[in-house]
Design a protein around this motif. Sequence first.
Motif, PDB file in Angstrom:
ATOM      1  N   PRO B 178      12.572  15.528 -38.848  1.00 50.76           N
ATOM      2  CA  PRO B 178      11.859  14.246 -38.914  1.00 50.76           C
ATOM      3  C   PRO B 178      11.936  13.587 -40.291  1.00 50.76           C
ATOM      4  O   PRO B 178      11.918  12.363 -40.404  1.00 50.76           O
ATOM      5  N   GLU B 179      12.044  14.410 -41.336  1.00 56.45           N
ATOM      6  CA  GLU B 179      12.189  13.851 -42.700  1.00 56.45           C
ATOM      7  C   GLU B 179      13.490  13.055 -42.798  1.00 56.45           C
ATOM      8  O   GLU B 179      13.511  11.929 -43.298  1.00 56.45           O
ATOM      9  N   LEU B 180      14.570  13.659 -42.310  1.00 49.99           N
ATOM     10  CA  LEU B 180      15.861  12.977 -42.385  1.00 49.99           C
ATOM     11  C   LEU B 180      15.847  11.702 -41.525  1.00 49.99           C
ATOM     12  O   LEU B 180      16.335  10.655 -41.953  1.00 49.99           O
ATOM     13  N   MET B 181      15.248  11.785 -40.346  1.00 52.23           N
ATOM     14  CA  MET B 181      15.183  10.611 -39.469  1.00 52.23           C
ATOM     15  C   MET B 181      14.391   9.474 -40.126  1.00 52.23           C
ATOM     16  O   MET B 181      14.643   8.298 -39.903  1.00 52.23           O
ATOM     17  N   ARG B 182      13.430   9.880 -40.936  1.00 50.18           N
ATOM     18  CA  ARG B 182      12.595   8.910 -41.640  1.00 50.18           C
ATOM     19  C   ARG B 182      13.344   8.238 -42.792  1.00 50.18           C
ATOM     20  O   ARG B 182      13.025   7.126 -43.194  1.00 50.18           O
ATOM     21  N   GLN B 183      14.336   8.962 -43.320  1.00 55.44           N
ATOM     22  CA  GLN B 183      15.035   8.469 -44.514  1.00 55.44           C
ATOM     23  C   GLN B 183      16.445   7.978 -44.206  1.00 55.44           C
ATOM     24  O   GLN B 183      17.302   7.960 -45.080  1.00 55.44           O
ATOM     25  N   THR B 184      16.703   7.616 -42.965  1.00 51.54           N
ATOM     26  CA  THR B 184      18.006   7.058 -42.663  1.00 51.54           C
ATOM     27  C   THR B 184      17.840   5.745 -41.918  1.00 51.54           C
ATOM     28  O   THR B 184      16.724   5.318 -41.623  1.00 51.54           O
ATOM     29  N   GLN B 185      18.972   5.133 -41.634  1.00 52.49           N
ATOM     30  CA  GLN B 185      18.946   3.829 -40.961  1.00 52.49           C
ATOM     31  C   GLN B 185      18.655   4.019 -39.468  1.00 52.49           C
ATOM     32  O   GLN B 185      19.400   4.701 -38.780  1.00 52.49           O
ATOM     33  N   ARG B 186      17.551   3.426 -39.014  1.00 50.85           N
ATOM     34  CA  ARG B 186      17.228   3.497 -37.593  1.00 50.85           C
ATOM     35  C   ARG B 186      17.453   2.134 -36.975  1.00 50.85           C
ATOM     36  O   ARG B 186      17.532   1.132 -37.669  1.00 50.85           O
ATOM     37  N   CYS B 187      17.579   2.104 -35.665  1.00 48.74           N
ATOM     38  CA  CYS B 187      17.552   0.805 -35.005  1.00 48.74           C
ATOM     39  C   CYS B 187      17.100   0.959 -33.566  1.00 48.74           C
ATOM     40  O   CYS B 187      16.961   2.070 -33.066  1.00 48.74           O
ATOM     41  N   ARG B 188      16.850  -0.163 -32.920  1.00 48.33           N
ATOM     42  CA  ARG B 188      16.218  -0.122 -31.604  1.00 48.33           C
ATOM     43  C   ARG B 188      17.162   0.278 -30.481  1.00 48.33           C
ATOM     44  O   ARG B 188      16.731   0.483 -29.369  1.00 48.33           O
ATOM     45  N   ASP B 189      18.428   0.354 -30.800  1.00 40.65           N
ATOM     46  CA  ASP B 189      19.418   0.608 -29.767  1.00 40.65           C
ATOM     47  C   ASP B 189      19.387   2.074 -29.292  1.00 40.65           C
ATOM     48  O   ASP B 189      19.404   2.992 -30.097  1.00 40.65           O
ATOM     49  N   LYS B 190      19.356   2.260 -27.982  1.00 39.37           N
ATOM     50  CA  LYS B 190      19.227   3.608 -27.428  1.00 39.37           C
ATOM     51  C   LYS B 190      20.470   4.467 -27.682  1.00 39.37           C
ATOM     52  O   LYS B 190      20.361   5.627 -28.092  1.00 39.37           O
ATOM     53  N   LEU B 191      21.634   3.893 -27.466  1.00 41.15           N
ATOM     54  CA  LEU B 191      22.866   4.665 -27.680  1.00 41.15           C
ATOM     55  C   LEU B 191      23.020   5.068 -29.140  1.00 41.15           C
ATOM     56  O   LEU B 191      23.412   6.190 -29.465  1.00 41.15           O
ATOM     57  N   TYR B 192      22.702   4.103 -30.023  1.00 37.29           N
ATOM     58  CA  TYR B 192      22.763   4.389 -31.467  1.00 37.29           C
ATOM     59  C   TYR B 192      21.820   5.550 -31.786  1.00 37.29           C
ATOM     60  O   TYR B 192      22.174   6.478 -32.511  1.00 37.29           O
ATOM     61  N   THR B 193      20.608   5.483 -31.251  1.00 40.80           N
ATOM     62  CA  THR B 193      19.601   6.498 -31.569  1.00 40.80           C
ATOM     63  C   THR B 193      20.022   7.875 -31.063  1.00 40.80           C
ATOM     64  O   THR B 193      19.858   8.883 -31.759  1.00 40.80           O
ATOM     65  N   GLU B 194      20.592   7.916 -29.856  1.00 37.67           N
ATOM     66  CA  GLU B 194      21.067   9.201 -29.326  1.00 37.67           C
ATOM     67  C   GLU B 194      22.144   9.802 -30.224  1.00 37.67           C
ATOM     68  O   GLU B 194      22.146  10.988 -30.525  1.00 37.67           O
ATOM     69  N   LYS B 195      23.028   8.939 -30.670  1.00 38.05           N
ATOM     70  CA  LYS B 195      24.114   9.395 -31.534  1.00 38.05           C
ATOM     71  C   LYS B 195      23.560   9.852 -32.897  1.00 38.05           C
ATOM     72  O   LYS B 195      24.022  10.845 -33.465  1.00 38.05           O
ATOM     73  N   LEU B 196      22.570   9.112 -33.381  1.00 38.11           N
ATOM     74  CA  LEU B 196      21.948   9.440 -34.665  1.00 38.11           C
ATOM     75  C   LEU B 196      21.251  10.807 -34.608  1.00 38.11           C
ATOM     76  O   LEU B 196      21.363  11.611 -35.531  1.00 38.11           O
ATOM     77  N   ILE B 197      20.537  11.064 -33.516  1.00 40.98           N
ATOM     78  CA  ILE B 197      19.845  12.349 -33.355  1.00 40.98           C
ATOM     79  C   ILE B 197      20.870  13.484 -33.412  1.00 40.98           C
ATOM     80  O   ILE B 197      20.690  14.473 -34.130  1.00 40.98           O
TER      81      ILE B 197
END
Lengths: 86, 230
Positions: B178-197
């Motif tokens: 969760p720390e890393l997720m907090r300190q990186t670029q997020r966006c509302r896109d579902k596919l982007y988020t899945e790939k980011l995880i």
Amino acid sequence: MKIKSDFILRSAAGGFTAVSVGGEDSFNGVVMLNKTGAFLWECFQSDITRDEAVKKLTDKYDIDEKTAYDDVTKFIDKLSAAKIFE
Amino acid sequence: MIYKIAGIPTEMKPLYPLLKYRCDKYLSDDSEALINAVCTEDEIASLNSKHPEESYETCEYTLCAGKFYRALLDYDGIAVHSSAVVVGERAYLFSADSGVGKSTHTSLWLKNISGAYILNDDRPAVICRDGKYYACGTPFSGKSDLSVNKTVLLGGICFISRGRENSISEAPRFKAFPELMRQTQRCRDKLYTEKLIAYADRLLSENRIYEMKCRADDEAALLSYNFMRD
């Protein structure tokens, strides 16, 4: 109680993570869950009560009602604090 | 104009001096860009209307950084909100919310460790190439212009918080995620988020990750340096 629809649940870091894909672009909206938490997450995709969730948990796992009640309460507190319920 | 950032030809058309000057050292003679980070006057004006306290040039800089980092995920990379310091061909990233003291900590490395330099003081890119992870200088280095156009092997990422005593340990992945997720670029896109995880999970499994409580003193810098170096 029902979990907002704009989260996705995926396995990560040896457990599970629920991440917001809605609202403003933000650094927030990441919750870590264990296996029980992930199961409850799926349960609360429908609008159910605390007692219904306890029942689902005791049906699924071999645990007593008191333990299940505590697990559900902890889960609800954690998600409420993060404003994840509708 | 085409720039090469984190090794990727990137198109931007700076309208204001801040972006232009920060990008100068990344100018490339590539003829085709892979990433399009161009932002329009309309987009700048629209962001400025939401954040009138920010100047037009800051809005342009923020928008282009966002576009670049969002596209970077398609090229096996992400932004890590951190101050990145290099010693001996390894980059060490210190990550935390703004105001905790990332830059203060790395400035103490510069003072105490000979040969240390800052690769990027705010948002280096972390990329994966042939199974190895690298930190890259980018024009997006926050308030300061501390950025070097180099790609350096990643030595580790350390999540820092303030403490009364200095202490450092390896960070459990479950806590670091969760720390890393907090300190990186997020966006509302579902596919982007899945790939980011998936990317964040892999990054944490395949690199050295630390957590540190620290004061702003020389001892803190020497402690993290000695713990994190090979």
